[in-house]
Design a protein around this motif. Structure first.
Motif, short mmCIF file in Angstrom:
data_model
loop_
_atom_site.label_atom_id
_atom_site.label_comp_id
_atom_site.label_asym_id
_atom_site.label_seq_id
_atom_site.Cartn_x
_atom_site.Cartn_y
_atom_site.Cartn_z
N ALA A 184 4.31 3.63 1.34
CA ALA A 184 3.10 3.39 1.24
C ALA A 184 2.34 3.53 0.22
O ALA A 184 2.42 4.70 -0.58
CB ALA A 184 2.31 4.19 2.63
N SER A 185 1.49 2.57 -0.24
CA SER A 185 0.83 2.62 -1.75
C SER A 185 -0.56 2.16 -1.54
O SER A 185 -1.07 1.28 -0.97
CB SER A 185 1.46 1.70 -2.70
N LYS A 186 -1.41 2.80 -2.47
CA LYS A 186 -2.72 2.48 -2.66
C LYS A 186 -2.85 1.13 -3.23
O LYS A 186 -3.72 0.17 -3.02
CB LYS A 186 -3.61 3.55 -3.23
N PRO A 225 13.19 -9.15 -6.54
CA PRO A 225 12.62 -10.08 -5.95
C PRO A 225 11.67 -9.40 -4.76
O PRO A 225 11.96 -8.64 -4.13
CB PRO A 225 13.74 -10.81 -5.31
N SER A 226 10.37 -9.99 -4.85
CA SER A 226 9.46 -9.32 -4.04
C SER A 226 9.07 -10.43 -3.00
O SER A 226 9.02 -11.79 -3.35
CB SER A 226 8.08 -8.89 -4.81
N TRP A 227 8.10 -10.35 -1.89
CA TRP A 227 7.79 -11.04 -0.81
C TRP A 227 6.93 -10.65 0.10
O TRP A 227 7.11 -9.51 0.16
CB TRP A 227 9.19 -11.83 0.03
N GLY A 228 6.12 -11.35 0.55
CA GLY A 228 5.23 -11.08 1.44
C GLY A 228 4.28 -9.94 0.76
O GLY A 228 3.56 -10.02 -0.09
N VAL A 229 4.02 -8.98 1.73
CA VAL A 229 3.49 -7.66 1.50
C VAL A 229 4.09 -6.56 0.40
O VAL A 229 3.56 -5.62 0.27
CB VAL A 229 2.62 -6.96 2.68
N PHE A 230 5.40 -7.14 0.21
CA PHE A 230 6.08 -6.00 -0.68
C PHE A 230 6.22 -6.39 -1.95
O PHE A 230 6.58 -7.45 -2.26
CB PHE A 230 7.74 -6.10 0.11
N THR A 231 6.25 -5.27 -2.73
CA THR A 231 6.60 -5.34 -4.61
C THR A 231 7.80 -4.35 -4.29
O THR A 231 7.62 -3.34 -3.89
CB THR A 231 5.36 -4.87 -5.05
N ASN A 232 8.84 -5.00 -4.70
CA ASN A 232 10.13 -4.29 -4.70
C ASN A 232 10.76 -3.79 -6.03
O ASN A 232 10.52 -4.58 -7.04
CB ASN A 232 10.97 -5.22 -4.12
N LEU A 240 16.83 -0.82 -1.96
CA LEU A 240 15.41 -1.53 -2.44
C LEU A 240 14.47 -0.21 -2.33
O LEU A 240 14.28 0.26 -0.86
CB LEU A 240 14.97 -2.62 -1.76
N LEU A 241 13.59 -0.07 -3.09
CA LEU A 241 12.35 0.57 -2.61
C LEU A 241 11.37 -0.44 -2.48
O LEU A 241 10.90 -1.30 -3.46
CB LEU A 241 11.66 1.67 -3.54
N GLN A 242 10.58 -0.59 -1.47
CA GLN A 242 9.31 -1.67 -1.05
C GLN A 242 7.99 -0.89 -1.03
O GLN A 242 7.81 -0.20 -0.18
CB GLN A 242 9.68 -2.45 -0.01
N PHE A 243 7.13 -1.42 -1.92
CA PHE A 243 5.93 -1.02 -1.91
C PHE A 243 4.81 -1.80 -1.25
O PHE A 243 5.08 -2.99 -1.37
CB PHE A 243 5.35 -0.68 -3.40
N ALA A 244 4.14 -1.21 -0.22
CA ALA A 244 3.25 -2.01 0.55
C ALA A 244 1.72 -1.21 0.52
O ALA A 244 1.87 -0.01 0.58
CB ALA A 244 3.71 -2.54 1.80
N GLU A 245 0.70 -1.90 0.96
CA GLU A 245 -0.51 -1.30 1.11
C GLU A 245 -0.80 -1.20 2.59
O GLU A 245 -1.45 -2.28 3.11
CB GLU A 245 -1.61 -2.11 0.20
N PRO A 246 -0.66 -0.34 3.18
CA PRO A 246 -0.82 -0.34 4.65
C PRO A 246 -2.30 -0.14 5.00
O PRO A 246 -3.08 0.22 4.22
CB PRO A 246 -0.09 1.03 5.26
N PRO A 247 -2.80 -0.71 6.11
CA PRO A 247 -4.13 -0.49 6.66
C PRO A 247 -4.58 0.47 7.18
O PRO A 247 -5.60 0.55 8.00
CB PRO A 247 -4.43 -1.89 7.45
#
Length: 124
Positions: free
Chosen positions: A11-13, A32-39, A47-54
């Protein structure tokens, strides 16, 4: 089939900022990144997948086993970037590293407030 670790979502700001922080600190490539993830990609295809949760981000702890040369470069980057670091998880020994488990270690926070640890020897 044996069990191997494949990926986790961190989870990321700001997912781009967090991915860049880890990528530059650990000297690993973009993935490669997709959707709500920056990998980003670690060894063995992890993979470490970074996302901004609500939702409010809860602190997590992530430890990375690195070699001595990368440890030295990463610690230099932390100092260069002005990132506080400690020899211990309780933040009682600022600006220091530890020599636990036959290696060296350091604790610090990522841009989202997660507790990170770099170690040069596993806890075995």
């Amino acid at each position: 089939m044996s069990v191997t670790f494949n990926h986790t979502i961190i989870a990321s700001k700001d997912r781009e900022e967090s991915a860049r922080f880890y990528r530059e600190l650990l000297e690993v490539p973009e993935a490669p990144s997709w959707g709500v993830f920056t990998n980003i990609q670690l060894d063995a295809g992890v993979l470490l997948q970074f996302a901004e949760p609500p939702v409010e981000i809860q602190m997590q702890h992530y430890a990375f086993l690195v070699d001595d040369e990368l440890f030295d470069r990463a610690c230099a980057r932390l100092r260069e970037w002005g990132v506080e670091h400690w020899a211990d998880p309780h933040q009682k020994h600022p600006g220091q590293i530890n020599h636990n488990h036959g290696g060296r270690g350091v604790y610090f926070l990522d841009p989202a407030g997660h507790a990170l640890e770099l170690i040069t020897s596993p806890y075995l």
